[in-house]
Design an enzyme around this catalytic site. Structure first.
Site, PDB file in Angstrom:
ATOM      1  N   CYS A  13      33.569   5.147   9.484  1.00 41.18           N
ATOM      2  CA  CYS A  13      34.462   4.277   8.706  1.00 41.18           C
ATOM      3  C   CYS A  13      35.690   4.018   9.565  1.00 41.18           C
ATOM      4  CB  CYS A  13      34.833   4.958   7.380  1.00 41.18           C
ATOM      5  SG  CYS A  13      36.178   6.155   7.540  1.00 41.18           S
ATOM      6  N   ARG A  67      38.456  23.480   5.416  1.00 39.59           N
ATOM      7  CA  ARG A  67      38.980  23.294   6.779  1.00 39.59           C
ATOM      8  C   ARG A  67      39.929  24.441   7.103  1.00 39.59           C
ATOM      9  NH1 ARG A  67      41.423  17.624   7.367  1.00 39.59           N
ATOM     10  NH2 ARG A  67      39.235  16.998   7.290  1.00 39.59           N
ATOM     11  N   CYS A  99      32.603  11.372  14.476  1.00 36.19           N
ATOM     12  CA  CYS A  99      33.062  12.082  13.277  1.00 36.19           C
ATOM     13  C   CYS A  99      31.842  12.597  12.507  1.00 36.19           C
ATOM     14  CB  CYS A  99      33.890  11.156  12.393  1.00 36.19           C
ATOM     15  SG  CYS A  99      32.910   9.870  11.630  1.00 36.19           S
ATOM     16  N   LYS A 107      49.488  11.975   4.883  1.00 36.99           N
ATOM     17  CA  LYS A 107      49.274  13.027   5.881  1.00 36.99           C
ATOM     18  C   LYS A 107      50.267  12.904   7.033  1.00 36.99           C
ATOM     19  CE  LYS A 107      45.160  10.682   7.131  1.00 36.99           C
ATOM     20  NZ  LYS A 107      43.783  10.749   7.597  1.00 36.99           N
ATOM     21  N   ARG A 164      49.776  18.731   9.017  1.00 39.51           N
ATOM     22  CA  ARG A 164      48.456  19.329   9.219  1.00 39.51           C
ATOM     23  C   ARG A 164      48.472  20.289  10.414  1.00 39.51           C
ATOM     24  NH1 ARG A 164      44.462  15.655   7.231  1.00 39.51           N
ATOM     25  NH2 ARG A 164      45.269  14.635   5.359  1.00 39.51           N
ATOM     26  N   CYS A 181      30.453  13.047   4.196  1.00 36.61           N
ATOM     27  CA  CYS A 181      31.760  12.402   4.040  1.00 36.61           C
ATOM     28  C   CYS A 181      31.688  11.271   3.021  1.00 36.61           C
ATOM     29  CB  CYS A 181      32.249  11.855   5.376  1.00 36.61           C
ATOM     30  SG  CYS A 181      33.829  11.006   5.217  1.00 36.61           S
ATOM     31  N   CYS A 237      38.825   9.331  12.288  1.00 35.91           N
ATOM     32  CA  CYS A 237      38.801  10.767  12.562  1.00 35.91           C
ATOM     33  C   CYS A 237      38.477  11.103  14.014  1.00 35.91           C
ATOM     34  CB  CYS A 237      37.810  11.477  11.641  1.00 35.91           C
ATOM     35  SG  CYS A 237      38.398  11.561   9.949  1.00 35.91           S
ATOM     36  N   LYS A 290      50.841  14.371  11.162  1.00 37.97           N
ATOM     37  CA  LYS A 290      50.144  15.072  12.240  1.00 37.97           C
ATOM     38  C   LYS A 290      51.025  15.252  13.467  1.00 37.97           C
ATOM     39  CE  LYS A 290      45.640  13.363  10.725  1.00 37.97           C
ATOM     40  NZ  LYS A 290      44.473  12.489  11.041  1.00 37.97           N
TER      41      LYS A 290
END
Lengths: 639, 567
Positions: B476, B77, B431, B210, B146, B437, B480, B212
């Site tokens: 899921c 990424r 996503c 994470k 991120r 994934c 995302c 953001k």
């Protein structure tokens, strides 16, 4: 050997004996069985026997007997064997000689003390040739000695040579021819003409033994005709065969190679009496996107009595591609239903060509025979005796090319087809351990497909297995023992295994066997193929063994994953120091796979590593590696 | 330290602690030739470096039968603050994708680029080369701040320029300082002994989870500003950036069957001037660093830290750390959270073209050479490329002179400004999901386009063909594609089965609610059809579909994260 319990009604033993034997047999390893089999044979040779059999006689016991004085009873049989065939035949020969009352010393050439050579009165040699006219690994030094300056004069020695080889190779039976000519040159007397056997050797080998036995028993006959010029006296051998690993091994019920189970209980399956084995699995191991097709076959041998050691091979009798057969039949204008001879039976033509005759490989001999039917070209080519030209023509061509290129057609099949060689079995290294799974045999078979002379060519057996055999079908198989490719007796001895491509097959058997037996020795595998992503054969299994410690080290080389081609020998060089260290610790070094260029590159690299890491000269390093070979610590199964 | 410190740390915390500032055993693991995988611990650490391992799940079983390990490779990424890159960088990424990856580029929902299918043996060279383009991958994933998102708002150019500068500064200010990245990927010498304080901001264990940050420029809420840990709402006064309203505690992820996990929208806690924003973001981040739950990764985001202790506590703690007070929230108005397609002219006179990129997937199709077209454009483009938060692409800052040439290329390569696709498709997002994934439970990017085709027929039948409805799908529940902010959302439960959510608003400021659980396509269509028809007949003027779904009683409006799972 649970499949064949002995009873009073199926054996010569009483109840008590049968039970005791059953109990004992159940505990025996394959090696022990083979040993026992030989032991019993020897016991019989040396002990009192029924009057009907030839009495055991030794030279000394006969010394005072005038009538027998002319028959020398001591015979030495030396064999040089690469895949085991020569060894099995030598054992057969020993047995037959002993039955006639000879005292036989049987020895591998590598174990024979060369200073005893001049003492021998009667010497019989059984030796194979492989590659481009090379002696078997274990015959190299003896061959060198006999051909060297140190070789003694051998007047007074009587000898005969049986050569094994493959007509498709230019240097057919060269090692046998070498010995035959050299012994004569050294003054020895040939008592029976050398026989050069093609892969279908049972018949000619038997004929040679018959002749040798007669000559030994009748010394007066030796000078009369039998001792002719070697080449001229070559026995005509029918047919001609094939690729790297065509076989022709065991004779029926041969005691030396058939397992103890086979000798003790019928039916004994062998090369001449193969077992119809059910295919349990048949799939491609290469991931999608690969340009290779390497198949994993699992065969059922439950109840067959077949058993094997790590390093042994399985012989498969393939069928020819029916499409190719149909093309030949169409060209020749034959009726596929015509009944023709096929060995001892008669079969419809199409069936005979599919199942019985070799049609995918050409020999010079066949070309010569076929020339009589040719309307154009072939006669000239054969008569010009342009050896290279003939050889070049046979390369990569098959029967269909021959009949098309030289306008051979409309010949009655009975006149033409019997010229063809019998379709030989193909050998594949067994990829599983009998100890771990006695009822099954795993094989690794690379489907061979290529273009030559503007036609698609298909490997006979490999493509038969890849395209025409499904689980549930059966294959005619037998075990081919390979005594020259064995795990060390010491379970703690380290193993270094170099097996790229399908050469990895026996090492899967080795590692599986060591896992099963709990052997403690270190193991190191070098594997290579084209691409990591798709061609890492049995990857998951190796990783598992690595994790468990059954496999100590694993180095891989994938030739097409980067700009420069990387092969197993490059990985060996990278680990040069460790590799030499392992050898110094007593490691056994094994190589399996293609002889050229892989095995020769690996050999050269091994010598270089020994020189560099051991601080040795090139000669010293060669001697070190030769020493490994002589100790049985450097074994190869290459093709 | 807070009382959470006495709970047993999760395994991930131990891995971070033992990693020596993200080094772990990454280097030796990359050198192992017998497997294309790396051990789990290194894979976890690799995320901080912007990459992690995946495998092609479509062929997992097939390979297992063939005694081959899964087809492991790496997703890389690439971080670009605000999603802005130069044409030169575009060309370099395109070349890298051809050389080392699958030959495709994915535009993510957080304005990043993703390369898929990079083999372990090529990973070092790939990341090295990315750095050569002056982009990087550090902190693109992992328990760190991120990629900082920023509305690529193309018409208020001056204000956008300022906002974009702040997004870059935030990104830089909050970047990890470890030398591990330079040692592993760029071949720089390790300093021996290592400096004692390698991570002054993060410390040895980084963040609990994470983190953001996104910046929106109203009236567009294209970044879904309250869906992030920190949401900054640019307040533009007289064409200049006056400062930011600050939202804290947003986040999408949840777990099926665990009601203690839920998506949440951030609360706006006040206003800061532009020059205060770095300090503010740092103190919010360190508060989370010190108080976030390190024992349970499903309860570790800032949203739970704040909800567990209350917003008042958080503001108090923050103020102590800042030493100054936030100002009162300033008024703003969001109108939409989709993209505005087509050409617009900015206040600086330059032109901007927003292209529709279905699900952010850049590749060549037989009849649609998208990737080649963009490559060709990049070769003569005098502006920049801007990734939107909806996986679309803006050809930004095109000069008046160059516009005809760009226009011609767009035509030649059949690139889409979204006008030829339905309003529903233009407002769709999915996503990546299967096959790469590892978290996916159901298809998403490969399936949504065909489902939309079926829904389009139904909408046309109801007379709604030109109505903008935001629709999103994920494989899921981790969120995302920010599905919980879509008027219609599908969240994967199992292959072919989805939870259907309705009732989010059109501007991305209200969560949706579960309407039907675990349904397949047939039931999706039969469920939605009558709702569409009723919407067509009963809607009030200007009423969006999500608002209608609430008013008509299909679902109750969600008041906030803790209310998400109620009925």
């Amino acid at each position: 050997m649970s499949g064949f319990p002995l009873r009073t009604d199926n054996s010569p033993f009483n109840q008590q004996q049968a039970e005791a034997l059953n109990q004992l047999l159940a505990t025996l390893t394959p090696d022990q069985m083979i040993w026992l089999s030989g032991y019993l044979t020897g016991l019989r040779g040396g002990a009192a026997v029924p009057a009907s059999a030839a009495p055991p006689v030794t030279a000394s016991s006969l010394a005072g007997t005038p009538s027998a004085a002319t028959i020398e009873r001591e015979v030495t049989v030396l064999f040089g064997s690469q895949t085991g065939n020569a060894q099995h035949l030598a054992a057969d020969l020993k047995k037959r000689l002993e039955e006639k009352g000879f005292a036989v010393t049987l020895s591998c050439m590598s174990e024979f003390r060369t200073n005893n050579l001049k003492k021998l009165k009667q010497l019989l040699i059984v030796v194979s040739t492989y590659g481009e006219g090379d002696p078997p690994d274990k015959a190299v030094l003896f061959h060198e000695f006999v051909h060297g300056k140190r070789a003694p004069r051998l007047e007074g020695m009587r000898f005969s040579v049986l050569g094994l080889g493959d007509q498709l190779y230019d240097q057919f039976c060269k090692t046998g021819k070498d010995f035959d000519a050299r012994l004569e040159e050294l003054g020895a007397a040939r008592i029976y003409a050398r026989t050069d056997c093609d892969v279908d050797f049972d018949e000619p080998a038997k004929a040679w033994m018959d002749g040798v036995l007669a000559a030994l028993s009748n010394p007066g006959a030796e000078s009369s005709g039998a001792a002719e010029d070697g080449d001229a006296a070559q026995q005509p051998v029918p047919g001609l065969p094939g690729s790297g690993r065509l076989v022709g091994p065991l004779s029926t019920g041969a005691s030396g190679t058939a397992t103890a189970a086979q000798t003790l209980a019928a039916p004994a399956h062998s090369r001449t009496n193969p077992f119809a084995s059910e295919v349990l699995e048949n799939f491609c191991l290469n991931g999608r996107g690969s340009d290779k097709e390497t198949r994993h076959l699992k065969l059922a041998i439950e109840g067959s009595g077949l058993c094997f050691e790590p390093g042994d091979s399985l012989g498969i009798y393939p069928h020819n591609d029916p499409r190719l057969v149909d093309d030949v039949i169409a060209h020749m204008g034959w009726d596929p239903q015509d009944v023709i001879p096929a060995g001892k039976q008669e079969l419809p033509l199409r069936e005979a060509l599919v199942q019985h005759y070799e049609i995918t490989l050409l020999s010079k001999q066949l070309l010569k025979q076929a020339a009589t039917f040719s309307r154009d070209g072939l006669q000239d080519m054969v008569q010009a005796d342009a050896n290279e030209k003939l050889k070049a023509y046979t390369r990569g061509r098959d029967l269909l090319d021959l009949v098309r290129d030289f306008s051979i057609k409309d010949i009655p099949p009975r006149e033409f087809v019997p010229m063809l060689r019998k379709l030989p079995a193909r050998l594949y290294s067994i990829a599983s351990s009998f100890r771990a799974n006695a009822g099954e045999v795993d094989l690794l078979i690379a489907a061979l497909r290529y273009q030559a002379h503007n036609r698609d060519r298909l490997g006979t057996c490999s493509v038969h297995c890849a395209e025409r055999v499904d689980p549930g079908d059966s294959l005619q198989v037998f075990v081919h023992s390979n005594p020259n490719f064995r795990l060390p007796a010491d379970p703690d001895a380290p193993l270094i295994m170099v097996g790229p491509g399908t050469g990895v097959a026996p090492f899967r058997a080795y590692v599986e066997d060591r896992e099963e037996s709990g052997a403690g020795g270190k193991t190191w595998l070098f594997f290579g193929d084209r691409r990591f992503r798709t061609d890492f054969l049995y990857q998951v299994e190796w990783l598992r063994w690595l994790k468990l410690g059954v496999l100590t080290r694993l180095d891989v080389a994938f030739s097409r994953d980067q700009g420069a081609k990387v092969y197993v020998q490059h990985r060996m060089l990278e680990k040069s120091r460790e590799l030499y260290g392992w050898l110094q610790e007593g490691a056994h070094f094994y190589v399996c796979g293609s002889v050229n260029p892989m095995a020769s590159d690996v050999h050269a690299t091994l010598v270089n590593i020994v020189a560099a890491e051991g601080g040795k000269s090139k000669d010293e390093a060669e001697a070190y590696v030769t020493g490994l070979r002589e100790q049985g610590r450097y074994q190869r199964d290459v093709y | 330290m807070a009382d959470t410190a006495i709970k047993k740390p999760s395994e991930a915390e131990n891995v971070k602690t033992a990693s020596n500032f993200l080094r772990g055993t990454i280097v030796p693991s990359l050198g192992v030739r017998v497997t294309a995988s790396v051990p789990d611990t290194d894979n976890f650490l690799l995320k901080f470096h912007g990459t992690y391992m995946q495998d092609n799940r479509d062929i997992r079983d097939e390979r297992a039968r063939q005694r081959l390990e899964p087809a492991f490779d790496f997703m890389v990424r690439i971080r670009a603050a605000g999603g802005v890159v130069t044409p030169q960088q575009w060309l370099q990424l395109d070349a890298l994708s051809q050389k080392y990856a699958s030959g495709e580029i994915r535009l993510t929902t957080r304005q990043s680029f993703q390369l898929h299918g990079v083999l372990k043996w090529n990973l070092r060279q790939t990341i090295h080369d990315i750095n050569q383009t002056l982009l990087d991958t550090l902190a693109a994933c992992g328990d760190v701040n991120r990629n900082v998102m920023c509305s690529p708002n193309p018409y208020q150019s001056e204000a956008h320029g300022e906002v974009y500068e702040w997004s870059k500064r935030l990104s830089l200010h909050l970047a990890p300082r470890t030398r591990a990245y330079h040692e592993i990927w760029l071949g720089e010498e390790a300093v021996v002994p290592p400096p004692p304080d390698e991570e002054p901001l993060y410390g040895a264990t980084y963040l609990p989870r994470k983190f953001k940050i996104a910046i929106a420029v109203p009236p567009s809420n294209d970044v879904d500003v309250t869906a992030h840990d920190i949401g900054l709402i640019a307040i533009v006064e007289n064409g200049r950036l006056a400062g930011f309203n600050v939202s804290v505690g947003g986040g999408m992820g949840m777990t099926h069957g665990e009601p203690a996990t839920f998506p949440n929208l951030g609360s706006v806690i006040g206003f800061c001037r532009p020059e205060q924003v770095l300090d503010l973001a740092e103190k919010i981040l360190t508060t989370q660093r010190d108080f976030g739950d390190r024992s349970n990764r499903k309860h570790a985001r800032l949203k739970y830290t704040i909800l567990d202790r209350g917003v008042d506590w958080f503001q108090e703690e923050l103020q102590q750390r800042l030493g100054w007070r936030l100002g009162p929230e300033r008024p703003y108005q969001f109108e939409h959270h989709g993209d505005c397609y087509g050409w617009v002219q900015g206040t600086n006179g330059k032109w901007h073209l927003t292209l529709f990129i279905e699900n952010g997937r850049i590749r060549d199709w037989e009849d649609y050479p998208l990737m080649t077209g963009l490559r060709t454009i990049a070769q003569s483009h005098d502006g920049d490329f801007r990734l939107t938060a909806n996986q679309n692409l803006i050809l930004g800052n095109v000069s008046e002179e160059n516009r005809p040439r760009i226009e011609q290329l767009v035509q030649a390569y059949k690139l889409s400004d979204g006008q030829r696709v339905s309003a529903l498709r233009r407002n769709a997002m999915a996503c990546v999901s299967l096959p790469t994934c590892g978290l996916a439970m159901a298809e998403s990017e490969r399936y949504l386009p065909s489902l939309i085709t079926k829904l389009e027929d139904m909408l046309a039948e109801a007379g709604l063909a030109n109505d903008e409805i935001v629709i999103r799908m994920t494989g899921c529940p981790n969120g995302c594609a920010r599905p919980y902010l879509a008027e219609i959302a599908f969240v994967g439960k199992a292959l072919g089965k989805y939870n259907l959510y309705l009732g989010a608003d059109f501007t991305g400021t209200r969560l949706n609610r579960l309407y039907r659980e675990n349904i397949g396509e047939e039931e999706i269509l039969t469920t939605l059809k009558p709702i569409f028809h009723r919407y067509a007949q009963e809607r009030q003027p200007g009423e969006h579909f999500g608002d209608f779904a609430v008013r008509a009683g299909y679902v109750r409006a969600v008041a906030g994260g803790p209310d998400f799972h109620g009925s």
